[in-house]
Write a protein that holds these residues in place. Sequence first.
Motif, PDB file in Angstrom:
ATOM      1  N   SER A   7       0.828  -1.198   0.000  1.00  0.00           N
ATOM      2  CA  SER A   7       0.000   0.000   0.000  1.00  0.00           C
ATOM      3  C   SER A   7       0.867   1.254   0.000  1.00  0.00           C
ATOM      4  CB  SER A   7      -0.923  -0.010   1.217  1.00  0.00           C
ATOM      5  OG  SER A   7      -1.683   1.167   1.265  1.00  0.00           O
ATOM      6  N   ARG A   8       1.917   1.261   0.810  1.00  0.00           N
ATOM      7  CA  ARG A   8       2.824   2.409   0.875  1.00  0.00           C
ATOM      8  C   ARG A   8       3.571   2.578  -0.434  1.00  0.00           C
ATOM      9  NH1 ARG A   8       4.889   1.161   5.209  1.00  0.00           N
ATOM     10  NH2 ARG A   8       6.837   0.169   4.533  1.00  0.00           N
ATOM     11  N   GLU A  11       1.187   4.146  -2.899  1.00  0.00           N
ATOM     12  CA  GLU A  11       0.966   5.544  -2.523  1.00  0.00           C
ATOM     13  C   GLU A  11       2.155   6.406  -2.937  1.00  0.00           C
ATOM     14  OE1 GLU A  11       0.436   8.157   1.559  1.00  0.00           O
ATOM     15  OE2 GLU A  11      -0.198   6.056   1.532  1.00  0.00           O
TER      16      GLU A  11
END
Length: 286
Positions: A7-8, A11
Amino acid sequence: MAMARRSRHLEEARTLYARMMAAASGSTDPRLERIFELVPREAFLPPGPWHIKVEHGLVETPSADPALLYQNALVVLDQQKGINNGEPFLHARLIGAVAPQPGETVIQVGAGGGYYTAMLSMLVLPDGKVFAYELDGPLAEAARRNLTPFENVTVLLQNAVEGAIEPSDVIYVNAGVVAPPRSWLTALKRGGRIVFPWRPANDIGLAVLARAEHAGSEPIGFSTRILGNAWFIPCEGASDEEASIRKPTVREARQARAIFLRSQREPDASAVAVYPDLWFSSQALR
């Protein structure tokens, strides 16, 4: 933990992409970076892995990780028809130049999967609206589905060259034209802008920005600026070179500074390209 890392990673990829897109736009509009970061590119593409166009070939992404999409790459939408979702940096520059504003009406010619339609939609909020034309049935259906969250967008399965279009503040063209149809130019409101890929000859592909200019209440023509090279698939109904009365050379095309409707003014010695309804001049309007 692994999911949090993925997810990071995504992002961070989106954040960097948005910064690059904002820089490529050449615009000082602070909304652009945020919009480029918010709109997920993968939501407007078929499921991955994806095919990325490189020169005349295709490269498949190693996985369906959406982070791989956040780069200046042409991603295939329909390989057989030669349709891709457009070069991000180029579209950033075109969007930055045409500068959609809140409350404006936008016509998009060639919605594709709807990715850049979504950008235009967000830039005209609140109260603005986008009418997105798409000739290809499956693409129009995909665009409608992809754009469901964007309530100010109407996707039209029809050719924008045929018939009248809505009076518009912005016309955003995603297909190459030998010359913009007269109906597009006359649909522009006072101060309205059109950006289009100009393909007056096989060896010329230029992005053109034109603005409707008036003297008092009278329209006097369209101030014109060449934004750089741009190669798009031909626009059906507006890409026949035989319609040209006078074709420009590459050098002449780059000298275009104004467009005039022939009903307003007939071609003079400054003409670099002439068509039945309009002509391009090397002489600036102002």
